[in-house]
Design a protein around this motif. Sequence first.
Motif, short mmCIF file in Angstrom:
data_model
loop_
_atom_site.label_atom_id
_atom_site.label_comp_id
_atom_site.label_asym_id
_atom_site.label_seq_id
_atom_site.Cartn_x
_atom_site.Cartn_y
_atom_site.Cartn_z
N ALA A 190 16.43 -9.16 -3.25
CA ALA A 190 15.09 -9.30 -2.48
C ALA A 190 15.42 -10.14 -1.33
N ASN A 233 0.11 0.38 9.74
CA ASN A 233 1.43 0.93 8.86
C ASN A 233 1.27 2.41 8.54
N TYR A 290 -6.69 -6.64 -4.97
CA TYR A 290 -5.72 -5.65 -4.60
C TYR A 290 -4.95 -5.08 -5.98
N VAL A 306 1.34 -6.11 7.19
CA VAL A 306 0.45 -5.93 6.11
C VAL A 306 -0.67 -4.99 6.08
N ARG A 344 6.30 4.81 3.42
CA ARG A 344 5.03 4.43 3.18
C ARG A 344 4.93 2.60 3.32
N PRO A 345 3.69 2.39 3.88
CA PRO A 345 3.38 0.84 3.99
C PRO A 345 3.57 -0.04 2.66
N PRO A 346 3.55 -1.37 2.65
CA PRO A 346 3.58 -2.02 1.55
C PRO A 346 2.14 -2.12 0.93
N PHE A 347 1.04 -1.97 1.53
CA PHE A 347 -0.34 -1.94 0.93
C PHE A 347 -0.94 -0.67 1.22
N LEU A 374 -2.41 -3.16 -8.23
CA LEU A 374 -1.18 -2.41 -8.36
C LEU A 374 -1.05 -1.30 -9.37
N PRO A 400 -2.72 -1.99 6.25
CA PRO A 400 -2.37 -0.55 5.57
C PRO A 400 -2.98 0.59 6.71
#
Length: 332
Positions: A87, A50, A222, A45, A199-202, A224, A47
């Motif tokens: 998923a 990552n 956060y 997680v 790219r990272p998820p966050f 989106l 950022p």
Amino acid sequence: MPGYVEDELRGYLDCGLLCFGFARAVCMTRRTGFVVAFSCKGRGVCPSCNGRHMAQTAAHLVDHVIPPVPVRQWVISVPKRLRGMLADRPRAVAALTKIFLDEIERLLCAAAGGDTPPTFLPARPISQADLAALTERVRRRVIRWFRMQRLLDADAASDMVARENSEFSVDASVRITLVDRDVPSYFQSLEHLLRYCARPPFALERLSVIRSPDGRIARSRYVLPRHKAANWVGPGRGRKCGHAARGDATGDCCDSCDKPRSHDTSRIAWAKLMARVGEEFPLECPGCGGDIRLIAFITDPGPIRKILTHLGEPLEPPPVSPARGPPADWGE
């Protein structure tokens, strides 16, 4: 949640805090000292960490894996009905990936006029008719696989095959030429594309804090990205990905085929990686341009407290709030 998920989250909360240890650095010209907090080096997680993995992966692929040939990005979108199954079923993702790659390879072999995958041959331009035919083949194979695995019943599968709007779509409009391949800061370069894919998820730029009237942090938010009609959110600029130091005072061609390859291994040095991403060398003093050198790593609690007390930095990490349910403005 599994234990490793909590470990990743708690590791992120410790990331970049001086009270958990730091490195000491000094400008060799002005003899000015700096302290740099340790990172968590997580892969879930965080950022910043990552982002470093993202940049390192892209640099390794560009320098050592992908040959100097034009590269095209292929993107597939599947119906919402199947996304939930993808998923939490890795084998479904693997099947979709194999089917998609098989059909892309079939199309490119036909477009290049040959069937020898080990040889790189120039393909004719990919038309909309090519994409439509590829999308239809992928759609039928994917639905058949879900039906065979009993993830869809016969009626649902028949309905998805017969539907005029299949909700499957394939995009292949992004193509990196040899002219643009080796310019990492250019948004159409191969390295920029690979950073986007890894790219990272966050992202740090989407994370913000909301403070109470007395200035204390009340909560974090956060945000989106919002997809506008017919306007997809595409690759952004390459993110910097590291923790800032805190001071105690302050057209196709073949030319690239002959370019020497980088001698770096897959694990690129931190400073060189940051220079490649941010176009600024991090071990260069921002005040005078002199060399910055690391002189010590401080990990013992006693020295940590003495140095942070001298610098006026917090000796304890911020308090962790207890878990709670979704916020009242969840719809927002």
